[in-house]
Design an enzyme around this catalytic site. Structure first.
Site, PDB file in Angstrom:
ATOM      1  N   CYS A  53     -27.570  -9.545 -16.242  1.00  0.00           N
ATOM      2  CA  CYS A  53     -27.049  -9.179 -17.557  1.00  0.00           C
ATOM      3  C   CYS A  53     -28.026  -9.640 -18.630  1.00  0.00           C
ATOM      4  O   CYS A  53     -28.475 -10.781 -18.633  1.00  0.00           O
ATOM      5  CB  CYS A  53     -25.685  -9.830 -17.780  1.00  0.00           C
ATOM      6  SG  CYS A  53     -25.108  -9.697 -19.493  1.00  0.00           S
ATOM      7  N   CYS A  84     -23.061  -7.162 -19.109  1.00  0.00           N
ATOM      8  CA  CYS A  84     -21.811  -7.331 -18.379  1.00  0.00           C
ATOM      9  C   CYS A  84     -20.765  -6.305 -18.819  1.00  0.00           C
ATOM     10  O   CYS A  84     -20.572  -6.081 -20.019  1.00  0.00           O
ATOM     11  CB  CYS A  84     -21.209  -8.713 -18.648  1.00  0.00           C
ATOM     12  SG  CYS A  84     -21.936 -10.023 -17.662  1.00  0.00           S
ATOM     13  N   CYS A 144     -26.115 -12.636 -20.814  1.00  0.00           N
ATOM     14  CA  CYS A 144     -25.734 -13.935 -20.273  1.00  0.00           C
ATOM     15  C   CYS A 144     -26.495 -14.287 -18.998  1.00  0.00           C
ATOM     16  O   CYS A 144     -26.351 -15.375 -18.461  1.00  0.00           O
ATOM     17  CB  CYS A 144     -24.228 -14.011 -20.019  1.00  0.00           C
ATOM     18  SG  CYS A 144     -23.699 -13.098 -18.560  1.00  0.00           S
ATOM     19  N   CYS A 166     -18.757 -12.570 -19.863  1.00  0.00           N
ATOM     20  CA  CYS A 166     -20.074 -12.617 -20.491  1.00  0.00           C
ATOM     21  C   CYS A 166     -20.064 -13.601 -21.660  1.00  0.00           C
ATOM     22  O   CYS A 166     -20.938 -14.450 -21.779  1.00  0.00           O
ATOM     23  CB  CYS A 166     -20.451 -11.220 -20.975  1.00  0.00           C
ATOM     24  SG  CYS A 166     -22.171 -11.057 -21.479  1.00  0.00           S
ATOM     25  N   GLY A 212       0.793  -1.226   0.000  1.00  0.00           N
ATOM     26  CA  GLY A 212       0.000   0.000   0.000  1.00  0.00           C
ATOM     27  C   GLY A 212       0.823   1.272   0.000  1.00  0.00           C
ATOM     28  O   GLY A 212       0.281   2.360  -0.196  1.00  0.00           O
TER      29      GLY A 212
END
Lengths: 289, 258, 369
Positions: free
Chosen positions: A245, A270, A248, A276, A36
């Site tokens: 979606c 998606c 899909c 997808c 970080g």
């Protein structure tokens, strides 16, 4: 120079010379050692514009080898122009194999998304970062923000979240949502939607972040604790979509809104195109079987 | 269970080039004591205040502070992290201009809550409750909690700055002309409020003022400064009613007697 | 049925073909050559070399042509090429006192050793558009004075003799390289000057201008501007002496600034310094004003103006960085925008619900009050 290290573009393997790659790798190692923490590095001028992924490209160039398989996405899609352009760049200067399948890739460079398909050990996810400093819009001065990190002075970060709740009833940060890494450094996860934040937590993959213009590299080593900042009584939450979606049928994935006409007609599909398409292909196989 | 002075200054001095900012200043500040530093502008009182509060590095002398754990520490030897922690927990600093001590761009509630969040408080409801409580105590209508200080009057801003400083229960508060920019009637209300808070919370205060009336109303003890030096110090009543130095006599005679 | 957009690759390819076509323009006209650009648009070439930090007129001309004359694009192209070059050696500091002078002026002394030499300047031309230039007019050769070979002493050295200007002690340590090392603030002056030397001419010009209008005044005088050729030498340890690599054209500006003295420093003149590849007086002057403004802290001056703020100036003076980041806004941001869209819809729903819940005559009363 051997055939392996010289690309067809006439530059060194993966564009950067070995000295530069070594310098970037040192920065990456330091970043991994201090999760970080933003490590300054001597970012090079790259043949694509600053703000278009030069940091990610340099990190990828430093970690990629001839046997790697590269996937590049922008907004979750392999086919967006900038992703295409970066993928073509590495095909030219490193002649590596490329793929659109998350599971097949060893190195994935991304802008603004984490793939839906869970990452595994051995994979490297390289993020393109525009502004690495999570405190930047609270404190514009670099000398001051570095001191704040050093002293772990993060009260201001929560002031912003407090203001959101006071004015909007909820935390109104929807992307580039700050996280605390390994209980120490507050980090900007790049402008991914906060929907993706939980995927960083304890991920088995190595996550590297490159900011070219701002000359910073930072990292989340595998299996690292990554917490999104919040309040005990206003816990972090991700976006939810009401419908699946339209292509899909996937739920619990991030969706793009597609405008179909000028009368308010729209659908949700998606954002991760590989996920997808794989799901659609699987569904077709099932119906065929 | 008083263990001795809270803050000890010895031979403190600061120069600006060849010009003396302040020099040879020594005193003890006891818990619960209010010390006024008075003098005309340019007398070195603000320089001294900044040296004491570590906002400026003194060139000479030492300032020792008894921390919450009872250990007396030389402030010059504190690390940056300790110094900043001290400043946002056990100390307060009230600026003459509230804009210097407030975040003008965030709400009153966040201004009060910031120190709490800085020391790790992570419960929105409790932070907000605490902010409401403090707005009450400094007589700001709780309905204004989500307003920014820009929308506040000068007196309200100053009261908000005080609340923001006191929320972590500091033991020592530095004040630099806290009534400086305010109308007389607003000043009176603020002084009243500060006096009440100091008494109720048992605060120690070092207050810089050019206004002897402020010193009389608030302080137990006072130091008179001239050309960077302390020329007279003692109990406030004594100094004001029986000034020894001609300069102090001049200062005292120039204010209307109550 | 909706089908996700595809074809990024061919779209890019087509766009680049169209770009190449537009770059060539009308095929009935002869193509422009790099040599023509180097010779006839030499100040453009100079600017590209300066801000790309790479001295190569031929490549700079090629970059300008490739960029269709867009200067920042050309600078960008040349910089990207520079990245791929190995860093072979560090030259000796160039000796501008030994410069083969083409232009040299001082605003502080009327006459001085070496004289005032106007050189190829636009100054004192009347900016009347000149129809005589249309086509291919004959241009007579310039009259050039004999080179005396006598070194032209620098104005700053004249002041230094009297100790009236701050001394710049010679530093033999190898300077930092902002293109090879991470920048950290505060920056050493040498690195700050490197940043300014490759900084955007327009940005530095505007900042320099702001110091003249009171945003960080520095009471400047042009001690001297000189343009000419200097030799670049490197030390070759194996040989034990320096070897000349050739000559480059530089513009140097020594700005002399009034300074009344502080606790640490006596009253004296101080300097702002500008040094730029090629002929670019505007850039060198702007750079020297910015350099002096950025030294405010050194002299105990109050930092109140943008030009004095190191982080502000250095972080924003690079036009390749700036153009990249500004223009990246045109990249897709669907994902983030989607997130914001969702948030605004929710906030809007809350707002509408709250309004609907309010009794209506409330707003009436407010209006009446």
């Amino acid at each position: 120079m051997s055939a392996v290290t010289m690309s067809e573009a006439g530059t060194n393997f993966a564009y950067l010379d070995e000295e530069t790659k070594r310098m970037i790798r040192r920065a990456i190692l330091k970043a991994i050692a201090i999760p970080g923490y933003q490590v300054p590095f001597a970012s090079r001028e790259m043949p694509m514009p600053y703000g278009w992924g030069t940091g990610g490209v340099q990190v990828t160039a430093a970690v990629i080898g001839p046997d790697d398989v590269l996937k590049v996405i922008d907004q979750g899609a392999d086919d967006t122009t900038n992703a295409v352009s970066i993928r073509a760049f590495f095909r030219k200067v490193a002649r590596v194999a490329v793929t659109t399948h998350t599971a097949e890739a060893t190195v994935i460079q991304t802008r603004h998304r984490i793939p839906e398909h869970p990452l595994i050990e051995g994979q490297i996810l390289v993020y393109q970062v525009p502004i690495p400093e999570p405190l930047r819009f609270l404190e514009p001065r670099e000398t001051e923000t570095r001191t704040m990190h050093a002293l772990e002075e993060y009260g201001l970060m929560h002031v912003k979240l407090y203001e959101d709740i006071a004015h909007h009833g909820r935390i109104a940060t929807s992307y580039a949502y700050p996280v605390k890494v390994a209980g120490r450094y507050v980090m900007d996860p790049s402008p991914i939607p906060k929907f993706d934040n939980p995927k960083m937590h304890l991920s088995p993959a190595l996550q590297l972040f490159g900011a070219g213009r701002e000359k910073r590299i930072y990292a989340i080593p595998p299996h690292t604790d990554v917490r999104s900042l919040d309040f005990e009584d206003h816990p972090f939450e991700i976006q939810r979509f009401d419908e699946p979606c339209a292509l899909c049928g996937a739920r619990n994935v991030y969706l793009d809104e597609v405008i179909l006409d000028d009368r308010g007609g729209r659908m949700f599909v998606c954002s991760d195109t590989d996920n997808c398409e794989s799901r659609q292909a699987d569904a077709q196989k099932e119906t065929a079987a | 269970m008083s263990e001795g002075p809270l803050l000890i200054a010895r031979d403190v001095g600061k120069n600006y080039g060849n010009r003396i900012g302040c020099t040879d200043v020594s005193f003890d500040l006891w818990p619960g004591e209010v010390l006024a530093i008075v003098g005309e502008s340019g007398s070195g009182k603000t320089t001294l205040l900044n040296c004491l509060s570590t906002r400026l590095n003194a060139d000479r002398g030492t300032v020792t502070y008894r921390m919450r754990d009872g250990v007396a520490r030389d402030l010059a030897a504190l690390g940056e992290a300790e110094r900043r922690f001290l400043m946002r927990t056990d100390w307060g600093f009230v600026h003459q201009n509230p804009a210097d001590g407030l975040r003008m761009g965030v709400s009153a509630g966040a201004n009060v809550g910031e120190r709490l969040m800085a020391v790790g408080n992570r419960h929105y409801g409790r932070i907000r409750h605490c902010a409401e409580d403090w707005l009450n105590r400094v007589e700001i209508d709780v309905d204004r909690i989500d307003d920014r200080p820009r929308a506040f009057s000068g007196g309200m801003r100053q009261r908000l700055q005080i609340a923001r400083n006191l929320v972590t229960s500091p033991r020592l508060v530095f004040m630099d002309e806290p009534t400086g920019g305010l109308d007389v009637s607003v000043q009176a209300r603020l002084l009243d409020l500060v006096r009440g808070l100091v008494r109720d919370l048992g605060l120690s205060v070092i207050i810089v003022t050019h206004d002897l009336a402020v010193a009389r109303l608030l302080s137990h003890r006072m130091m008179v400064m001239k050309e960077g030096r302390v020329i007279e110090q003692g109990l406030t009543d004594r100094v004001l009613d029986d000034p020894r130095e001609p300069y102090t006599q001049l200062l005292v005679s120039s204010i209307p007697q109550a | 049925m909706y089908v996700a957009v595809k074809g990024g690759e061919s779209a890019i390819e087509n766009a680049h073909r169209l770009l190449a076509d537009r770059r060539r323009g009308d095929r009935s006209l002869p193509a422009i050559t790099e040599a023509q650009i180097v010779e006839q648009l030499s100040l453009s070439v100079d600017r590209v070399m300066a801000e790309a930090s790479l001295y190569d007129p031929g490549l700079a001309a090629l970059a300008i042509r490739q960029a269709r004359g867009d200067m920042i694009e050309a600078i960008f192209i040349l910089r990207a090429y520079r990245t791929t070059l190995p860093r072979l050696a560090v030259s000796r500091p160039v000796d501008t006192a030994a410069m083969r002078i083409e232009r040299r002026i001082s605003a502080t002394y009327k006459d001085l050793p070496g004289g005032q030499l106007l050189g190829p300047t636009f100054d004192y031309t009347h900016r009347l558009i000149d129809p005589a230039l249309v086509g291919e007019p004959d241009v007579p050769e310039a009259a050039v004075a004999e080179v005396t070979g006598e070194p032209v002493m620098r104005v700053a050295d004249i002041l230094a003799h009297e100790s009236l200007i701050e001394l710049e002690p010679r530093v033999d340590a190898e300077p930092g390289d902002i293109t090879r090392e991470p920048t950290e603030f505060p920056m050493p002056r040498a690195e700050r000057l490197q940043s300014l030397a490759r900084g955007d001419e327009g940005f530095l010009l505007a900042l320099a201008y702001s110091t003249q209008r009171g945003y960080g005044r520095s009471h400047p005088f042009v001690g001297e501007i000189r343009i000419g050729l200097v030799e670049v030498e490197i030390d070759v340890p194996e040989l034990g002496f320096a070897v000349s690599l050739g000559e480059i054209r530089l513009t140097e500006c020594q700005m002399v600034n009034q300074f009344k003295g502080s606790a640490e420093k006596p009253p004296q003149f101080t300097r702002g310094y500008g040094l730029v590849f090629g002929q670019s007086e505007r850039k060198a002057m702007a750079m020297s004003l910015c350099d002096r403004a950025l030294r405010a802290a050194e002299y105990g001056e109050d930092i109140t103006a943008p030009a004095q703020d190191e982080e502000f100036v250095i972080s924003h003076c690079d036009n390749v960085q700036a153009t990249g980041f500004v223009e990246h806004l045109k990249l897709p941001h669907y994902v983030d925008f989607q997130a914001e869209l969702g948030l605004v819809r929710r906030l809007r729903a809350n707002y509408d619900a709250a309004r609907a819940a309010e009794p209506e005559d409330d707003s009436f009363e407010e209006a009446a009050q």
